[in-house]
Design a protein around this motif. Structure first.
Motif, PDB file in Angstrom:
ATOM      1  N   PRO A 212      11.267 -10.183 -27.666  1.00 23.41           N
ATOM      2  CA  PRO A 212      11.572  -8.789 -27.979  1.00 23.41           C
ATOM      3  C   PRO A 212      10.387  -8.113 -28.661  1.00 23.41           C
ATOM      4  CG  PRO A 212      12.560 -10.249 -29.605  1.00 23.41           C
ATOM      5  CD  PRO A 212      11.948 -11.129 -28.558  1.00 23.41           C
ATOM      6  N   ARG A 213      10.322  -6.793 -28.566  1.00 26.51           N
ATOM      7  CA  ARG A 213       9.318  -6.056 -29.313  1.00 26.51           C
ATOM      8  C   ARG A 213       9.540  -6.300 -30.794  1.00 26.51           C
ATOM      9  NH1 ARG A 213       6.954  -1.448 -27.156  1.00 26.51           N
ATOM     10  NH2 ARG A 213       5.944  -1.233 -29.163  1.00 26.51           N
ATOM     11  N   SER A 214       8.472  -6.678 -31.472  1.00 25.26           N
ATOM     12  CA  SER A 214       8.587  -6.976 -32.896  1.00 25.26           C
ATOM     13  C   SER A 214       8.935  -5.720 -33.677  1.00 25.26           C
ATOM     14  CB  SER A 214       7.255  -7.551 -33.395  1.00 25.26           C
ATOM     15  OG  SER A 214       7.263  -7.699 -34.793  1.00 25.26           O
ATOM     16  N   SER A 215       9.705  -5.911 -34.733  1.00 27.05           N
ATOM     17  CA  SER A 215      10.015  -4.782 -35.604  1.00 27.05           C
ATOM     18  C   SER A 215       8.823  -4.446 -36.489  1.00 27.05           C
ATOM     19  CB  SER A 215      11.242  -5.108 -36.472  1.00 27.05           C
ATOM     20  OG  SER A 215      10.989  -6.254 -37.261  1.00 27.05           O
ATOM     21  N   ARG A 216       7.835  -5.349 -36.531  1.00 32.70           N
ATOM     22  CA  ARG A 216       6.618  -5.114 -37.305  1.00 32.70           C
ATOM     23  C   ARG A 216       5.550  -4.516 -36.412  1.00 32.70           C
ATOM     24  NH1 ARG A 216       5.069 -10.634 -40.277  1.00 32.70           N
ATOM     25  NH2 ARG A 216       3.602  -9.242 -41.336  1.00 32.70           N
ATOM     26  N   VAL A 217       4.669  -3.729 -37.003  1.00 31.05           N
ATOM     27  CA  VAL A 217       3.522  -3.204 -36.275  1.00 31.05           C
ATOM     28  C   VAL A 217       2.551  -4.355 -36.012  1.00 31.05           C
ATOM     29  CG1 VAL A 217       1.559  -1.624 -36.371  1.00 31.05           C
ATOM     30  CG2 VAL A 217       3.775  -0.925 -37.319  1.00 31.05           C
ATOM     31  N   THR A 218       2.006  -4.401 -34.803  1.00 29.65           N
ATOM     32  CA  THR A 218       1.034  -5.438 -34.436  1.00 29.65           C
ATOM     33  C   THR A 218      -0.264  -4.774 -34.007  1.00 29.65           C
ATOM     34  OG1 THR A 218       2.797  -6.914 -33.677  1.00 29.65           O
ATOM     35  CG2 THR A 218       0.575  -7.417 -32.941  1.00 29.65           C
ATOM     36  N   ILE A 219      -1.357  -5.156 -34.662  1.00 30.81           N
ATOM     37  CA  ILE A 219      -2.680  -4.605 -34.355  1.00 30.81           C
ATOM     38  C   ILE A 219      -3.537  -5.696 -33.734  1.00 30.81           C
ATOM     39  CG2 ILE A 219      -4.815  -3.673 -35.345  1.00 30.81           C
ATOM     40  CD1 ILE A 219      -2.539  -1.654 -35.239  1.00 30.81           C
ATOM     41  N   GLY A 220      -4.230  -5.346 -32.654  1.00 34.23           N
ATOM     42  CA  GLY A 220      -5.090  -6.295 -31.959  1.00 34.23           C
ATOM     43  C   GLY A 220      -6.563  -6.033 -32.221  1.00 34.23           C
ATOM     44  N   ALA A 221      -7.398  -6.945 -31.746  1.00 30.98           N
ATOM     45  CA  ALA A 221      -8.853  -6.802 -31.846  1.00 30.98           C
ATOM     46  C   ALA A 221      -9.505  -7.742 -30.849  1.00 30.98           C
ATOM     47  CB  ALA A 221      -9.350  -7.115 -33.259  1.00 30.98           C
ATOM     48  N   LYS A 222     -10.682  -7.357 -30.384  1.00 26.25           N
ATOM     49  CA  LYS A 222     -11.435  -8.219 -29.470  1.00 26.25           C
ATOM     50  C   LYS A 222     -12.069  -9.366 -30.257  1.00 26.25           C
ATOM     51  CE  LYS A 222     -12.750  -4.042 -26.982  1.00 26.25           C
ATOM     52  NZ  LYS A 222     -13.840  -3.327 -26.290  1.00 26.25           N
ATOM     53  N   ASN A 223     -12.839 -10.174 -29.541  1.00 32.26           N
ATOM     54  CA  ASN A 223     -13.321 -11.423 -30.130  1.00 32.26           C
ATOM     55  C   ASN A 223     -14.756 -11.338 -30.655  1.00 32.26           C
ATOM     56  OD1 ASN A 223     -14.378 -11.158 -27.556  1.00 32.26           O
ATOM     57  ND2 ASN A 223     -14.371 -13.347 -27.115  1.00 32.26           N
ATOM     58  N   PHE A 224     -15.071 -10.275 -31.414  1.00 32.28           N
ATOM     59  CA  PHE A 224     -16.341 -10.273 -32.135  1.00 32.28           C
ATOM     60  C   PHE A 224     -16.140  -9.604 -33.486  1.00 32.28           C
ATOM     61  CE2 PHE A 224     -16.450  -6.599 -29.293  1.00 32.28           C
ATOM     62  CZ  PHE A 224     -16.940  -5.557 -30.072  1.00 32.28           C
ATOM     63  N   THR A 225     -17.095  -9.824 -34.377  1.00 30.21           N
ATOM     64  CA  THR A 225     -16.918  -9.515 -35.796  1.00 30.21           C
ATOM     65  C   THR A 225     -16.502  -8.084 -36.049  1.00 30.21           C
ATOM     66  OG1 THR A 225     -18.491 -11.232 -36.436  1.00 30.21           O
ATOM     67  CG2 THR A 225     -18.068  -9.479 -38.041  1.00 30.21           C
ATOM     68  N   GLU A 226     -17.208  -7.128 -35.473  1.00 32.28           N
ATOM     69  CA  GLU A 226     -16.884  -5.723 -35.755  1.00 32.28           C
ATOM     70  C   GLU A 226     -15.445  -5.399 -35.386  1.00 32.28           C
ATOM     71  OE1 GLU A 226     -19.735  -2.547 -35.084  1.00 32.28           O
ATOM     72  OE2 GLU A 226     -18.275  -1.602 -33.754  1.00 32.28           O
ATOM     73  N   GLN A 227     -14.982  -5.921 -34.266  1.00 34.24           N
ATOM     74  CA  GLN A 227     -13.615  -5.661 -33.854  1.00 34.24           C
ATOM     75  C   GLN A 227     -12.606  -6.211 -34.859  1.00 34.24           C
ATOM     76  OE1 GLN A 227     -11.646  -4.516 -30.760  1.00 34.24           O
ATOM     77  NE2 GLN A 227     -13.222  -3.022 -31.240  1.00 34.24           N
TER      78      GLN A 227
ATOM     79  N   ARG B 274     -22.273  -1.506 -40.094  1.00 33.23           N
ATOM     80  CA  ARG B 274     -23.269  -2.568 -39.994  1.00 33.23           C
ATOM     81  C   ARG B 274     -23.271  -3.426 -41.260  1.00 33.23           C
ATOM     82  NH1 ARG B 274     -27.494   0.432 -39.176  1.00 33.23           N
ATOM     83  NH2 ARG B 274     -27.324   0.502 -36.915  1.00 33.23           N
ATOM     84  N   GLY B 275     -23.089  -2.770 -42.413  1.00 31.51           N
ATOM     85  CA  GLY B 275     -23.038  -3.514 -43.669  1.00 31.51           C
ATOM     86  C   GLY B 275     -21.839  -4.444 -43.741  1.00 31.51           C
ATOM     87  N   MET B 276     -20.664  -3.975 -43.288  1.00 29.20           N
ATOM     88  CA  MET B 276     -19.480  -4.845 -43.288  1.00 29.20           C
ATOM     89  C   MET B 276     -19.644  -5.990 -42.290  1.00 29.20           C
ATOM     90  SD  MET B 276     -16.074  -2.518 -43.904  1.00 29.20           S
ATOM     91  CE  MET B 276     -16.379  -1.196 -42.725  1.00 29.20           C
TER      92      MET B 276
ATOM     93  N   VAL C 250     -13.193  -6.641 -38.044  1.00 28.52           N
ATOM     94  CA  VAL C 250     -13.315  -5.758 -39.206  1.00 28.52           C
ATOM     95  C   VAL C 250     -12.484  -4.496 -39.000  1.00 28.52           C
ATOM     96  CG1 VAL C 250     -14.911  -4.251 -40.472  1.00 28.52           C
ATOM     97  CG2 VAL C 250     -15.565  -6.613 -39.972  1.00 28.52           C
ATOM     98  N   LEU C 251     -12.613  -3.877 -37.831  1.00 25.59           N
ATOM     99  CA  LEU C 251     -11.887  -2.636 -37.562  1.00 25.59           C
ATOM    100  C   LEU C 251     -10.381  -2.887 -37.425  1.00 25.59           C
ATOM    101  CD1 LEU C 251     -14.335  -0.926 -35.040  1.00 25.59           C
ATOM    102  CD2 LEU C 251     -14.132  -0.534 -37.509  1.00 25.59           C
TER     103      LEU C 251
END
Length: 309
Positions: free
Chosen positions: A34-49, A283-285, A51-52
């Motif tokens: 089922p769709r989770s009742s919690r918000v789910t955020i994704g990211a790609k597989n490199f550092t900046e992603q 870039r600093g992060m 971080v964001l």
């Protein structure tokens, strides 16, 4: 008699088959997550992603007071897109040039029409029409592709622009990520635009290995990103795209419309983050995580405090 029996057996078998298919369908629907009742955020597989992704997650948690599930290190743009469309994630950060060419399959605009506002509007309109996904205002910075060389090599050959590298390309070994070799805004178009002719086929590798290969002289040029932390940390040189081949790559959150309806706090969080990051801050992060090996959640938390978030 035999014919009537055969027809009867066929009818029974057909009813049994249809009933079995219906049962199987109901079983699969019951087993589907089922769709989770919690918000789910994704990211790609490199550092900046990552971080964001962590930045979006922390801000949503701060606004809503509820935990956010993280699904980071998804393989790339295509996997993130499938996760977004299928509802496995509610949102992630994409780059407008990547969205335009790799996801929406739009041709690169003519060089004179590759301005940020025009690309953003095209991406915003098509995501809404095709996927019911909202393209949020940009986070404030652009992360374009960057052709990167070692600092000593740049000084030795006087390399400042991609055009400067053209006479030396046939003796240079190139390293690229898997997506860059295949994308319409990637390697083949770049080679055609500049007349680049490398001596060998490029070495494809995971994005996290590019700078290690460059600094250890396994390759002489890599297709990185302009905000990558190692560029500064390893004293590398990002060559100027003097022919303006690459389109804008403004970092924008992509959020499902139905997620915004179910969780209105997401929009508040996105409004608070709009325009908050500069290229240098990102870039600093990135460097804090990659070069200093700090925990990504701590780095993001510190940045948010510095912005009064």
């Amino acid at each position: 008699m035999t014919e009537r029996l055969a027809r009867a057996h066929t009818a029974v078998a057909s009813r049994f088959l249809n009933g079995s298919l219906i049962c199987l369908l109901l079983f699969c629907m019951a087993c589907a997550p089922p769709r989770s009742s919690r918000v789910t955020i994704g990211a790609k597989n490199f550092t900046e992603q990552v971080v964001l992704g962590e930045l979006l997650a922390q801000e949503i948690e701060a606004v809503t007071g509820k935990g956010v599930e993280r699904r980071f290190y998804l393989a790339g743009s295509y996997i993130c897109q499938q996760a977004l469309v299928s509802g496995r994630i509610d949102g992630y950060v994409e780059y407008t040039g990547t969205a335009l060419t790799a996801i929406l399959k739009q041709p690169l605009p003519p060089v004179g029409q590759r301005d940020e506002a025009r690309v953003f509007e095209t991406v915003r309109r098509l995501y809404a029409q095709r996927y019911h996904v909202r393209v949020e205002p940009g986070l404030g910075f652009e992360n374009t592709f960057a052709m990167v060389v070692r600092g000593d090599e740049a000084q030795r050959f006087g390399l400042k622009t991609i055009s400067d590298a053209v006479p030396h390309a046939n003796t240079m070994r190139l390293g690229v990520g898997y997506e860059f070799e295949e994308r319409p805004d990637g390697l083949r178009g770049l080679e055609a635009a500049y007349g680049l002719k490398f001596g060998d086929e490029p070495r494809t590798m995971d994005l996290g290995l590019l700078y290690r290969a460059l600094s250890s002289a396994q390759v002489d040029m890599v297709a990185g990103n302009s905000t990558d932390g190692p560029i500064r940390a390893l004293r590398l040189v990002a060559l100027e795209d003097d022919k303006h081949y690459f389109p804008p790559y403004e970092a924008v959150p992509l959020i499902r419309e139905d997620s915004l309806q179910r969780h209105p706090g997401i929009q508040t969080a996105m409004d608070r983050l709009a325009g908050k990051l500069t290229e240098n801050e990102v870039r600093g992060m990135n460097d804090a995580v990659d070069g200093q090996h700090r925990d990504v959640a701590d780095v993001v938390r510190e940045f948010r405090r510095s912005k009064g978030l």
